[in-house]
Design a protein around this motif. Structure first.
Motif, PDB file in Angstrom:
ATOM      1  N   UNK A   1       6.324  -9.891   1.226  1.00  0.00           N
ATOM      2  CA  UNK A   1       6.480  -8.551   1.800  1.00  0.00           C
ATOM      3  C   UNK A   1       5.344  -8.212   2.756  1.00  0.00           C
ATOM      4  N   UNK A   2       4.131  -8.649   2.439  1.00  0.00           N
ATOM      5  CA  UNK A   2       2.978  -8.393   3.310  1.00  0.00           C
ATOM      6  C   UNK A   2       3.147  -9.122   4.634  1.00  0.00           C
ATOM      7  N   UNK A   3       3.595 -10.362   4.575  1.00  0.00           N
ATOM      8  CA  UNK A   3       3.831 -11.131   5.803  1.00  0.00           C
ATOM      9  C   UNK A   3       4.849 -10.415   6.692  1.00  0.00           C
ATOM     10  N   UNK A   4       5.913  -9.899   6.085  1.00  0.00           N
ATOM     11  CA  UNK A   4       6.946  -9.178   6.834  1.00  0.00           C
ATOM     12  C   UNK A   4       6.396  -7.881   7.435  1.00  0.00           C
ATOM     13  N   UNK A   5       5.645  -7.125   6.634  1.00  0.00           N
ATOM     14  CA  UNK A   5       5.050  -5.875   7.111  1.00  0.00           C
ATOM     15  C   UNK A   5       4.094  -6.144   8.276  1.00  0.00           C
ATOM     16  N   UNK A   6       3.281  -7.175   8.159  1.00  0.00           N
ATOM     17  CA  UNK A   6       2.347  -7.526   9.233  1.00  0.00           C
ATOM     18  C   UNK A   6       3.104  -7.923  10.495  1.00  0.00           C
TER      19      UNK A   6
ATOM     20  N   UNK B   1       0.452  -7.109  13.289  1.00  0.00           N
ATOM     21  CA  UNK B   1      -0.868  -7.266  12.677  1.00  0.00           C
ATOM     22  C   UNK B   1      -1.021  -8.743  12.339  1.00  0.00           C
ATOM     23  N   UNK B   2      -1.999  -9.384  12.962  1.00  0.00           N
ATOM     24  CA  UNK B   2      -2.136 -10.828  12.823  1.00  0.00           C
ATOM     25  C   UNK B   2      -2.952 -11.253  11.605  1.00  0.00           C
ATOM     26  N   UNK B   3      -3.933 -10.471  11.210  1.00  0.00           N
ATOM     27  CA  UNK B   3      -4.841 -10.896  10.137  1.00  0.00           C
ATOM     28  C   UNK B   3      -4.633 -10.027   8.907  1.00  0.00           C
ATOM     29  N   UNK B   4      -4.321 -10.675   7.793  1.00  0.00           N
ATOM     30  CA  UNK B   4      -4.200  -9.980   6.511  1.00  0.00           C
ATOM     31  C   UNK B   4      -4.577 -10.929   5.394  1.00  0.00           C
ATOM     32  N   UNK B   5      -5.017 -10.375   4.286  1.00  0.00           N
ATOM     33  CA  UNK B   5      -5.348 -11.175   3.114  1.00  0.00           C
ATOM     34  C   UNK B   5      -5.359 -10.286   1.882  1.00  0.00           C
ATOM     35  N   UNK B   6      -5.188 -10.923   0.724  1.00  0.00           N
ATOM     36  CA  UNK B   6      -5.117 -10.200  -0.535  1.00  0.00           C
ATOM     37  C   UNK B   6      -5.800 -11.039  -1.610  1.00  0.00           C
TER      38      UNK B   6
ATOM     39  N   UNK C   1     -17.761   5.848  13.696  1.00  0.00           N
ATOM     40  CA  UNK C   1     -17.312   5.084  12.536  1.00  0.00           C
ATOM     41  C   UNK C   1     -17.169   5.994  11.311  1.00  0.00           C
ATOM     42  N   UNK C   2     -16.103   5.790  10.588  1.00  0.00           N
ATOM     43  CA  UNK C   2     -15.876   6.542   9.357  1.00  0.00           C
ATOM     44  C   UNK C   2     -14.861   5.797   8.502  1.00  0.00           C
ATOM     45  N   UNK C   3     -14.716   6.259   7.296  1.00  0.00           N
ATOM     46  CA  UNK C   3     -13.674   5.744   6.409  1.00  0.00           C
ATOM     47  C   UNK C   3     -12.856   6.928   5.922  1.00  0.00           C
ATOM     48  N   UNK C   4     -11.551   6.774   5.953  1.00  0.00           N
ATOM     49  CA  UNK C   4     -10.639   7.776   5.404  1.00  0.00           C
ATOM     50  C   UNK C   4     -10.003   7.189   4.159  1.00  0.00           C
ATOM     51  N   UNK C   5      -9.869   7.995   3.134  1.00  0.00           N
ATOM     52  CA  UNK C   5      -9.284   7.550   1.880  1.00  0.00           C
ATOM     53  C   UNK C   5      -8.074   8.417   1.565  1.00  0.00           C
ATOM     54  N   UNK C   6      -6.962   7.772   1.241  1.00  0.00           N
ATOM     55  CA  UNK C   6      -5.719   8.461   0.901  1.00  0.00           C
ATOM     56  C   UNK C   6      -5.317   8.022  -0.496  1.00  0.00           C
ATOM     57  N   UNK C   7      -4.906   8.945  -1.318  1.00  0.00           N
ATOM     58  CA  UNK C   7      -4.384   8.606  -2.631  1.00  0.00           C
ATOM     59  C   UNK C   7      -2.933   9.059  -2.690  1.00  0.00           C
ATOM     60  N   UNK C   8      -2.061   8.133  -3.052  1.00  0.00           N
ATOM     61  CA  UNK C   8      -0.629   8.398  -3.176  1.00  0.00           C
ATOM     62  C   UNK C   8      -0.189   8.170  -4.610  1.00  0.00           C
ATOM     63  N   UNK C   9       0.895   8.819  -5.005  1.00  0.00           N
ATOM     64  CA  UNK C   9       1.461   8.612  -6.338  1.00  0.00           C
ATOM     65  C   UNK C   9       1.913   7.160  -6.504  1.00  0.00           C
ATOM     66  N   UNK C  10       2.593   6.648  -5.481  1.00  0.00           N
ATOM     67  CA  UNK C  10       3.046   5.255  -5.498  1.00  0.00           C
ATOM     68  C   UNK C  10       3.346   4.823  -4.073  1.00  0.00           C
ATOM     69  N   UNK C  11       3.317   3.510  -3.873  1.00  0.00           N
ATOM     70  CA  UNK C  11       3.716   2.941  -2.590  1.00  0.00           C
ATOM     71  C   UNK C  11       4.622   1.751  -2.872  1.00  0.00           C
ATOM     72  N   UNK C  12       5.324   1.315  -1.837  1.00  0.00           N
ATOM     73  CA  UNK C  12       6.216   0.167  -1.976  1.00  0.00           C
ATOM     74  C   UNK C  12       6.009  -0.747  -0.775  1.00  0.00           C
ATOM     75  N   UNK C  13       5.794  -2.021  -1.082  1.00  0.00           N
ATOM     76  CA  UNK C  13       5.723  -3.053  -0.053  1.00  0.00           C
ATOM     77  C   UNK C  13       6.820  -4.041  -0.396  1.00  0.00           C
ATOM     78  N   UNK C  14       7.898  -4.014   0.376  1.00  0.00           N
ATOM     79  CA  UNK C  14       9.054  -4.836   0.045  1.00  0.00           C
ATOM     80  C   UNK C  14       9.602  -4.427  -1.312  1.00  0.00           C
ATOM     81  N   UNK C  15       9.695  -5.380  -2.218  1.00  0.00           N
ATOM     82  CA  UNK C  15      10.212  -5.104  -3.571  1.00  0.00           C
ATOM     83  C   UNK C  15       9.107  -4.760  -4.563  1.00  0.00           C
ATOM     84  N   UNK C  16       7.887  -4.693  -4.100  1.00  0.00           N
ATOM     85  CA  UNK C  16       6.740  -4.438  -4.975  1.00  0.00           C
ATOM     86  C   UNK C  16       6.404  -2.951  -4.982  1.00  0.00           C
TER      87      UNK C  16
END
Length: 155
Positions: A116-121, A126-131, A59-74
């Motif tokens: 956009x999240x529903x579409x990406x899932x 990916x069946x389970x998502x929440x925000x 078990x571990x956690x990986x952390x990534x930092x990006x300048x920006x991301x896009x999910x659909x139009x967001x």
């Protein structure tokens, strides 16, 4: 006052992390990758996220930092992307400030993010998502999930 928002995808197979991350990061390279154990940078130049995941044992956690991301139009500026590699279940989280999210239509940014999240899932099986407000697993402060619309959220 600024709020921290978390978007979570649960039960993501190790082999499926690469595609949704490439989609939302527009194939950009992360600014930094580090683990929860030591906080040291572990990125190897030219290595894919999948290769990094295979190299690190759960078990571990990986952390990534990006300048920006896009999910659909967001567009989300400076999100922290966290991958939790567990023995049986894995999780993908995007953690960001509500001031760092912007959409491009008359719908609220949270409504656009939900669509956009529903579409990406769907595209990544990916069946389970929440925000919601961090921690997003608190159903009292969830904006949306795969099964319901929640309290709404900032516009």
């Amino acid at each position: 006052m600024s709020e921290t928002i978390e978007l979570t995808f649960e039960n993501v197979p190790e082999t499926l992390f690469e595609k949704p991350i490439q989609t939302i990061t527009l194939h950009a390279k992360p600014e930094k990758i580090f683990t929860s154990e030591d906080g040291d940078a572990i990125y190897i130049a030219g290595e894919s996220i999948s290769e990094t995941i295979r190299r690190i044992k759960p078990p571990t956690a990986l952390f990534f930092i990006f300048e920006r991301v896009r999910i659909g139009t967001i567009e989300i500026k400076k999100p922290l992307i966290r991958i939790l590699l567990l023995e049986k279940e894995n999780e993908l989280n995007l953690i960001f400030n509500d001031n760092d999210i912007a959409g491009d239509s008359e719908k609220s940014t949270i409504q656009q993010l939900a669509i956009a999240t529903k579409q990406l899932a769907f595209e990544n099986n990916i069946e389970i998502y929440y925000c919601g407000l961090e921690p997003a697993n608190d159903t009292n402060t969830q904006f949306f999930s795969n099964s319901k619309t929640g309290i709404g959220g900032p516009s």
